[in-house]
Design an enzyme around this catalytic site. Structure first.
Site, PDB file in Angstrom:
ATOM      1  N   ARG A  26       9.816  85.066  46.508  1.00 59.36           N
ATOM      2  CA  ARG A  26      10.840  85.753  47.709  1.00 59.36           C
ATOM      3  C   ARG A  26      11.851  86.569  47.294  1.00 59.36           C
ATOM      4  NH1 ARG A  26      10.695  79.985  50.780  1.00 59.36           N
ATOM      5  NH2 ARG A  26       8.452  80.039  51.443  1.00 59.36           N
ATOM      6  N   ARG A  30      15.555  87.203  52.909  1.00 58.92           N
ATOM      7  CA  ARG A  30      16.651  87.264  53.716  1.00 58.92           C
ATOM      8  C   ARG A  30      18.263  87.016  53.084  1.00 58.92           C
ATOM      9  NH1 ARG A  30      15.292  82.535  57.940  1.00 58.92           N
ATOM     10  NH2 ARG A  30      14.229  81.873  56.086  1.00 58.92           N
ATOM     11  N   ARG A  39      14.701  94.317  58.197  1.00 58.62           N
ATOM     12  CA  ARG A  39      13.937  93.536  59.094  1.00 58.62           C
ATOM     13  C   ARG A  39      14.402  93.845  60.590  1.00 58.62           C
ATOM     14  NH1 ARG A  39      11.687  91.136  62.354  1.00 58.62           N
ATOM     15  NH2 ARG A  39      11.199  88.762  62.490  1.00 58.62           N
ATOM     16  N   ASP A  76       2.384  88.498  53.703  1.00 57.64           N
ATOM     17  CA  ASP A  76       2.546  87.210  54.035  1.00 57.64           C
ATOM     18  C   ASP A  76       1.254  86.592  53.875  1.00 57.64           C
ATOM     19  OD1 ASP A  76       4.683  85.020  55.284  1.00 57.64           O
ATOM     20  OD2 ASP A  76       2.603  84.684  56.222  1.00 57.64           O
ATOM     21  N   TYR A 151      -2.414  75.703  58.181  1.00 57.60           N
ATOM     22  CA  TYR A 151      -1.769  76.421  59.265  1.00 57.60           C
ATOM     23  C   TYR A 151      -2.956  76.727  60.317  1.00 57.60           C
ATOM     24  CZ  TYR A 151       2.537  77.568  56.336  1.00 57.60           C
ATOM     25  OH  TYR A 151       3.628  77.059  55.644  1.00 57.60           O
TER      26      TYR A 151
END
Length: 344
Positions: A26, A30, A39, A76, A151
Protein backbone atom coordinates in the site's frame (compact mmCIF):
# COMPACT_ATOMS: atom_id res chain seq x y z
CA UNK A 1 27.07 0.26 -20.75
CA UNK A 2 26.36 -1.12 -17.27
CA UNK A 3 23.58 -3.67 -16.99
CA UNK A 4 20.47 -2.44 -15.17
CA UNK A 5 19.89 -4.29 -11.89
CA UNK A 6 16.37 -4.86 -10.59
CA UNK A 7 17.20 -5.79 -7.02
CA UNK A 8 13.82 -7.22 -6.01
CA UNK A 9 13.99 -9.52 -9.02
CA UNK A 10 17.52 -10.55 -8.02
CA UNK A 11 16.30 -11.57 -4.55
CA UNK A 12 13.38 -13.48 -6.09
CA UNK A 13 16.04 -15.41 -7.99
CA UNK A 14 17.65 -16.32 -4.66
CA UNK A 15 20.36 -13.68 -4.36
CA UNK A 16 21.28 -12.19 -0.97
CA UNK A 17 21.77 -8.41 -1.15
CA UNK A 18 23.11 -6.03 1.48
CA UNK A 19 21.25 -3.80 2.05
CA UNK A 20 18.12 -5.65 0.97
CA UNK A 21 15.73 -4.07 -1.52
CA UNK A 22 12.71 -2.34 0.01
CA UNK A 23 9.14 -1.57 -0.97
CA UNK A 24 5.97 -1.29 1.10
CA UNK A 25 2.55 -2.79 0.67
CA UNK A 26 0.00 0.00 0.00
CA UNK A 27 2.91 2.38 -0.64
CA UNK A 28 0.60 4.29 -3.00
CA UNK A 29 -2.17 5.32 -0.65
CA UNK A 30 -3.91 7.66 1.71
CA UNK A 31 -0.87 8.56 3.81
CA UNK A 32 0.40 10.59 0.82
CA UNK A 33 -1.18 14.01 0.17
CA UNK A 34 -0.56 13.66 -3.57
CA UNK A 35 -2.52 10.39 -3.56
CA UNK A 36 -5.46 12.01 -1.78
CA UNK A 37 -5.50 14.80 -4.37
CA UNK A 38 -5.54 12.30 -7.25
CA UNK A 39 -8.23 10.24 -5.52
CA UNK A 40 -10.53 13.29 -5.41
CA UNK A 41 -9.90 13.91 -9.10
CA UNK A 42 -10.84 10.32 -9.94
CA UNK A 43 -14.31 10.41 -8.44
CA UNK A 44 -14.86 6.79 -7.41
CA UNK A 45 -12.20 4.35 -6.24
CA UNK A 46 -12.91 1.95 -9.11
CA UNK A 47 -12.61 4.82 -11.58
CA UNK A 48 -9.13 5.40 -10.16
CA UNK A 49 -8.27 1.72 -10.71
CA UNK A 50 -9.63 1.68 -14.26
CA UNK A 51 -8.24 5.02 -15.51
CA UNK A 52 -4.69 4.35 -16.69
CA UNK A 53 -3.62 8.01 -16.52
CA UNK A 54 -4.55 8.15 -12.83
CA UNK A 55 -3.50 4.61 -11.89
CA UNK A 56 -0.06 5.22 -13.42
CA UNK A 57 0.24 8.52 -11.55
CA UNK A 58 -0.55 7.08 -8.11
CA UNK A 59 1.74 4.09 -8.71
CA UNK A 60 4.60 6.45 -9.53
CA UNK A 61 4.02 8.85 -6.60
CA UNK A 62 5.85 6.80 -3.91
CA UNK A 63 8.64 5.97 -6.38
CA UNK A 64 9.27 9.68 -6.93
CA UNK A 65 9.30 10.34 -3.18
CA UNK A 66 11.27 7.37 -1.90
CA UNK A 67 12.89 5.59 -4.88
CA UNK A 68 11.59 2.24 -3.64
CA UNK A 69 13.14 -0.79 -5.32
CA UNK A 70 9.73 -1.95 -6.55
CA UNK A 71 6.54 -0.33 -7.75
CA UNK A 72 3.32 -2.29 -7.36
CA UNK A 73 0.48 -1.79 -9.79
CA UNK A 74 -2.25 0.40 -8.29
CA UNK A 75 -5.48 -1.58 -8.45
CA UNK A 76 -7.59 -3.67 -6.07
CA UNK A 77 -8.16 -7.37 -5.45
CA UNK A 78 -11.90 -6.88 -6.06
CA UNK A 79 -11.58 -6.02 -9.74
CA UNK A 80 -12.03 -9.77 -10.34
CA UNK A 81 -15.55 -9.95 -8.81
CA UNK A 82 -16.26 -6.62 -10.49
CA UNK A 83 -15.37 -8.22 -13.82
CA UNK A 84 -17.78 -11.05 -12.88
CA UNK A 85 -20.60 -8.47 -12.61
CA UNK A 86 -21.03 -8.61 -8.82
CA UNK A 87 -21.86 -4.88 -8.59
CA UNK A 88 -18.72 -3.95 -6.66
CA UNK A 89 -18.68 -0.48 -5.11
CA UNK A 90 -16.66 1.27 -2.43
CA UNK A 91 -18.75 3.18 0.14
CA UNK A 92 -17.07 5.99 2.06
CA UNK A 93 -16.54 4.95 5.66
CA UNK A 94 -17.75 1.38 5.02
CA UNK A 95 -15.30 -0.08 2.50
CA UNK A 96 -16.13 -2.48 -0.32
CA UNK A 97 -19.65 -3.71 -0.95
CA UNK A 98 -21.04 -6.06 -3.59
CA UNK A 99 -24.08 -8.25 -4.20
CA UNK A 100 -23.64 -11.37 -2.03
CA UNK A 101 -23.53 -14.59 -4.03
CA UNK A 102 -25.24 -17.90 -3.25
CA UNK A 103 -24.86 -21.42 -4.64
CA UNK A 104 -27.17 -20.71 -7.57
CA UNK A 105 -25.26 -17.53 -8.36
CA UNK A 106 -21.98 -19.43 -8.32
CA UNK A 107 -23.39 -21.96 -10.82
CA UNK A 108 -24.26 -19.08 -13.16
CA UNK A 109 -20.84 -17.36 -13.05
CA UNK A 110 -19.08 -17.12 -16.39
CA UNK A 111 -15.56 -15.96 -17.17
CA UNK A 112 -16.59 -14.50 -20.53
CA UNK A 113 -15.43 -10.94 -21.00
CA UNK A 114 -13.24 -10.77 -17.88
CA UNK A 115 -10.09 -9.98 -19.84
CA UNK A 116 -11.82 -7.23 -21.82
CA UNK A 117 -13.19 -5.72 -18.61
CA UNK A 118 -9.68 -5.63 -17.13
CA UNK A 119 -8.00 -4.21 -20.25
CA UNK A 120 -7.39 -0.81 -18.56
CA UNK A 121 -5.35 -2.60 -15.88
CA UNK A 122 -3.11 -4.18 -18.52
CA UNK A 123 -2.68 -0.79 -20.19
CA UNK A 124 -1.62 0.65 -16.82
CA UNK A 125 1.01 -2.10 -16.40
CA UNK A 126 2.36 -1.52 -19.90
CA UNK A 127 2.65 2.23 -19.37
CA UNK A 128 4.25 1.79 -15.97
CA UNK A 129 7.01 -0.40 -17.38
CA UNK A 130 7.80 2.33 -19.90
CA UNK A 131 7.69 5.17 -17.36
CA UNK A 132 9.37 3.60 -14.34
CA UNK A 133 13.12 3.88 -13.83
CA UNK A 134 14.84 0.91 -15.48
CA UNK A 135 16.13 -0.36 -12.11
CA UNK A 136 12.67 -0.46 -10.48
CA UNK A 137 11.00 -3.87 -10.36
CA UNK A 138 7.36 -3.71 -11.46
CA UNK A 139 5.02 -5.94 -9.48
CA UNK A 140 1.59 -7.03 -10.58
CA UNK A 141 -0.83 -8.66 -8.17
CA UNK A 142 -4.19 -10.23 -7.47
CA UNK A 143 -6.14 -11.52 -4.51
CA UNK A 144 -6.02 -15.20 -3.61
CA UNK A 145 -9.24 -17.13 -4.33
CA UNK A 146 -10.07 -17.66 -0.64
CA UNK A 147 -9.82 -13.97 0.22
CA UNK A 148 -11.75 -12.84 -2.86
CA UNK A 149 -14.39 -15.49 -2.16
CA UNK A 150 -14.93 -14.19 1.38
CA UNK A 151 -16.03 -10.82 -0.02
CA UNK A 152 -18.19 -12.43 -2.68
CA UNK A 153 -20.06 -14.61 -0.18
CA UNK A 154 -20.64 -11.91 2.46
CA UNK A 155 -20.90 -8.97 0.07
CA UNK A 156 -18.47 -7.07 2.30
CA UNK A 157 -15.54 -7.53 4.62
CA UNK A 158 -16.26 -9.23 7.97
CA UNK A 159 -14.01 -9.59 11.04
CA UNK A 160 -13.56 -13.38 10.97
CA UNK A 161 -15.07 -14.32 7.59
CA UNK A 162 -17.78 -16.37 9.31
CA UNK A 163 -20.17 -16.10 6.33
CA UNK A 164 -17.65 -17.68 3.93
CA UNK A 165 -16.58 -20.34 6.42
CA UNK A 166 -20.19 -21.29 7.11
CA UNK A 167 -21.03 -21.34 3.39
CA UNK A 168 -18.03 -23.61 2.73
CA UNK A 169 -19.30 -26.11 5.34
CA UNK A 170 -22.91 -26.01 4.14
CA UNK A 171 -22.25 -25.91 0.38
CA UNK A 172 -18.85 -27.55 -0.13
CA UNK A 173 -19.29 -28.34 -3.82
CA UNK A 174 -20.43 -24.82 -4.73
CA UNK A 175 -17.60 -23.31 -2.69
CA UNK A 176 -14.97 -25.50 -4.34
CA UNK A 177 -16.44 -24.49 -7.71
CA UNK A 178 -16.10 -20.81 -6.79
CA UNK A 179 -12.49 -21.23 -5.66
CA UNK A 180 -11.57 -23.14 -8.83
CA UNK A 181 -13.15 -20.49 -11.06
CA UNK A 182 -11.40 -17.69 -9.19
CA UNK A 183 -8.08 -19.55 -9.39
CA UNK A 184 -8.36 -19.97 -13.15
CA UNK A 185 -9.49 -16.40 -13.81
CA UNK A 186 -6.80 -15.01 -11.49
CA UNK A 187 -4.09 -17.08 -13.18
CA UNK A 188 -5.15 -15.65 -16.55
CA UNK A 189 -5.11 -12.18 -14.99
CA UNK A 190 -1.55 -12.62 -13.72
CA UNK A 191 -0.33 -13.97 -17.07
CA UNK A 192 -1.74 -10.90 -18.82
CA UNK A 193 -0.03 -8.61 -16.30
CA UNK A 194 3.27 -10.41 -16.91
CA UNK A 195 2.79 -10.11 -20.66
CA UNK A 196 2.06 -6.38 -20.25
CA UNK A 197 5.38 -5.81 -18.49
CA UNK A 198 5.20 -6.93 -14.84
CA UNK A 199 8.53 -8.37 -13.67
CA UNK A 200 6.92 -10.41 -10.90
CA UNK A 201 3.53 -10.79 -9.25
CA UNK A 202 2.19 -11.10 -5.71
CA UNK A 203 -0.83 -13.09 -4.55
CA UNK A 204 -2.53 -11.56 -1.50
CA UNK A 205 -4.37 -13.98 0.82
CA UNK A 206 -5.26 -11.38 3.41
CA UNK A 207 -7.74 -13.62 5.26
CA UNK A 208 -5.76 -16.88 5.35
CA UNK A 209 -5.33 -16.49 9.10
CA UNK A 210 -8.96 -17.34 9.95
CA UNK A 211 -8.68 -20.87 8.54
CA UNK A 212 -8.06 -24.07 10.47
CA UNK A 213 -5.43 -26.55 9.34
CA UNK A 214 -7.66 -28.63 7.06
CA UNK A 215 -9.41 -25.58 5.62
CA UNK A 216 -6.08 -23.85 5.02
CA UNK A 217 -4.95 -26.81 2.92
CA UNK A 218 -8.17 -26.87 0.90
CA UNK A 219 -9.05 -23.17 0.62
CA UNK A 220 -5.70 -21.36 0.81
CA UNK A 221 -3.03 -23.78 -0.40
CA UNK A 222 -4.80 -25.71 -3.17
CA UNK A 223 -6.26 -22.72 -5.10
CA UNK A 224 -2.95 -20.85 -4.95
CA UNK A 225 -1.10 -23.99 -6.06
CA UNK A 226 -3.55 -24.27 -8.95
CA UNK A 227 -2.94 -20.63 -9.89
CA UNK A 228 0.83 -20.83 -9.75
CA UNK A 229 0.88 -24.11 -11.69
CA UNK A 230 -1.29 -22.52 -14.39
CA UNK A 231 0.87 -19.40 -14.62
CA UNK A 232 4.10 -21.42 -14.77
CA UNK A 233 2.71 -23.76 -17.43
CA UNK A 234 2.43 -20.73 -19.70
CA UNK A 235 5.19 -18.46 -18.35
CA UNK A 236 7.83 -20.82 -16.87
CA UNK A 237 10.13 -18.00 -15.71
CA UNK A 238 7.38 -16.12 -13.82
CA UNK A 239 8.41 -14.95 -10.35
CA UNK A 240 5.64 -15.15 -7.75
CA UNK A 241 5.36 -13.92 -4.15
CA UNK A 242 2.58 -15.44 -2.03
CA UNK A 243 1.41 -13.61 1.09
CA UNK A 244 -0.83 -15.63 3.42
CA UNK A 245 -1.48 -13.20 6.26
CA UNK A 246 -1.93 -14.78 9.68
CA UNK A 247 -1.02 -18.30 8.55
CA UNK A 248 1.55 -18.74 11.33
CA UNK A 249 3.03 -22.22 11.58
CA UNK A 250 1.12 -23.27 8.46
CA UNK A 251 3.69 -21.25 6.50
CA UNK A 252 6.23 -24.00 7.13
CA UNK A 253 5.08 -25.98 4.08
CA UNK A 254 3.35 -23.15 2.20
CA UNK A 255 6.16 -22.39 -0.25
CA UNK A 256 6.71 -26.05 -1.14
CA UNK A 257 3.02 -26.83 -1.52
CA UNK A 258 2.10 -23.77 -3.58
CA UNK A 259 5.27 -23.40 -5.64
CA UNK A 260 5.77 -19.73 -4.72
CA UNK A 261 9.25 -18.27 -5.18
CA UNK A 262 8.99 -16.07 -2.09
CA UNK A 263 6.64 -15.89 0.86
CA UNK A 264 5.42 -12.71 2.47
CA UNK A 265 5.43 -12.64 6.27
CA UNK A 266 3.09 -10.63 8.47
CA UNK A 267 4.42 -8.93 11.61
CA UNK A 268 3.23 -11.72 13.95
CA UNK A 269 5.68 -14.23 12.43
CA UNK A 270 8.54 -14.64 14.94
CA UNK A 271 11.89 -13.72 13.43
CA UNK A 272 13.38 -17.04 14.57
CA UNK A 273 10.69 -18.83 12.54
CA UNK A 274 11.19 -16.40 9.65
CA UNK A 275 14.88 -17.32 9.60
CA UNK A 276 13.91 -21.01 9.31
CA UNK A 277 11.58 -20.22 6.41
CA UNK A 278 14.34 -18.22 4.74
CA UNK A 279 16.54 -21.31 4.53
CA UNK A 280 14.17 -22.57 1.82
CA UNK A 281 14.15 -19.35 -0.20
CA UNK A 282 13.40 -15.62 -0.20
CA UNK A 283 11.14 -14.04 2.39
CA UNK A 284 9.46 -10.64 2.38
CA UNK A 285 8.47 -8.54 5.38
CA UNK A 286 7.72 -8.03 8.13
CA UNK A 287 7.71 -4.73 10.08
CA UNK A 288 4.56 -3.95 12.07
CA UNK A 289 2.83 -1.04 10.24
CA UNK A 290 2.15 0.54 13.63
CA UNK A 291 5.89 1.00 14.10
CA UNK A 292 5.85 3.27 11.03
CA UNK A 293 3.02 5.28 12.58
CA UNK A 294 4.97 5.53 15.85
CA UNK A 295 8.25 6.40 14.13
CA UNK A 296 11.42 7.12 16.12
CA UNK A 297 13.04 4.37 18.15
CA UNK A 298 10.01 2.05 17.86
CA UNK A 299 10.43 1.99 14.10
CA UNK A 300 14.23 1.95 14.14
CA UNK A 301 14.42 -0.95 16.60
CA UNK A 302 11.91 -2.96 14.58
CA UNK A 303 13.88 -2.40 11.37
CA UNK A 304 17.17 -3.32 13.02
CA UNK A 305 15.79 -6.56 14.47
CA UNK A 306 14.57 -7.69 11.05
CA UNK A 307 17.87 -6.82 9.38
CA UNK A 308 19.82 -8.60 12.13
CA UNK A 309 17.69 -11.75 11.85
CA UNK A 310 17.15 -11.94 8.10
CA UNK A 311 19.61 -9.55 6.45
CA UNK A 312 22.18 -12.22 5.62
CA UNK A 313 19.73 -14.26 3.56
CA UNK A 314 17.46 -13.51 0.59
CA UNK A 315 15.21 -10.74 1.96
CA UNK A 316 12.88 -8.16 0.50
CA UNK A 317 12.26 -5.61 3.25
CA UNK A 318 8.60 -4.73 3.61
CA UNK A 319 5.87 -4.26 6.17
CA UNK A 320 3.89 -7.14 7.63
CA UNK A 321 0.76 -5.66 6.02
CA UNK A 322 -0.16 -2.45 4.23
CA UNK A 323 0.94 0.97 5.39
CA UNK A 324 -1.89 2.78 7.18
CA UNK A 325 -3.31 6.26 6.40
CA UNK A 326 -2.02 7.56 9.75
CA UNK A 327 1.64 7.06 8.80
CA UNK A 328 3.73 10.22 8.48
CA UNK A 329 5.45 10.38 5.06
CA UNK A 330 8.59 11.56 6.86
CA UNK A 331 8.66 8.31 8.83
CA UNK A 332 8.67 6.41 5.54
CA UNK A 333 11.67 8.47 4.41
CA UNK A 334 13.42 7.53 7.65
CA UNK A 335 12.52 3.86 7.16
CA UNK A 336 14.03 3.73 3.68
CA UNK A 337 17.17 5.50 4.86
CA UNK A 338 17.65 3.13 7.78
CA UNK A 339 17.13 -0.01 5.70
CA UNK A 340 19.67 1.30 3.21
CA UNK A 341 22.12 2.31 5.94
CA UNK A 342 22.05 5.98 4.99
CA UNK A 343 23.14 8.40 7.72
CA UNK A 344 20.57 11.17 8.21
Amino acid sequence: MAETRRKVLEVLNGKCLTPPPVWLMRQAGRYLPEYRATRVKAGSFLDLCYTPDLAVEVTLQPIRRYAFDAAILFSDILVIPDALHRNVRFEEGHGPRMDPIDADGIARLKADGVSDHLAPVFETVSRLRRELPAETTLLGFCGAPWTVATYMIAGRGTPDQAPARLFAYRHPEAFEQLLALLADISADYLVEQIDAGADAVQIFDSWAGVLGEDEFARFAVEPVRRMISSVRARRPSAKIIAFAKGAGLLLREYRRLTGADAIGLDWTVPLSFAAELQKDGPVQGNLDPMRVVAGGSAMENGIDRILDALGNGPLIFNLGHGITPEADPENVSALVARVRGIKR
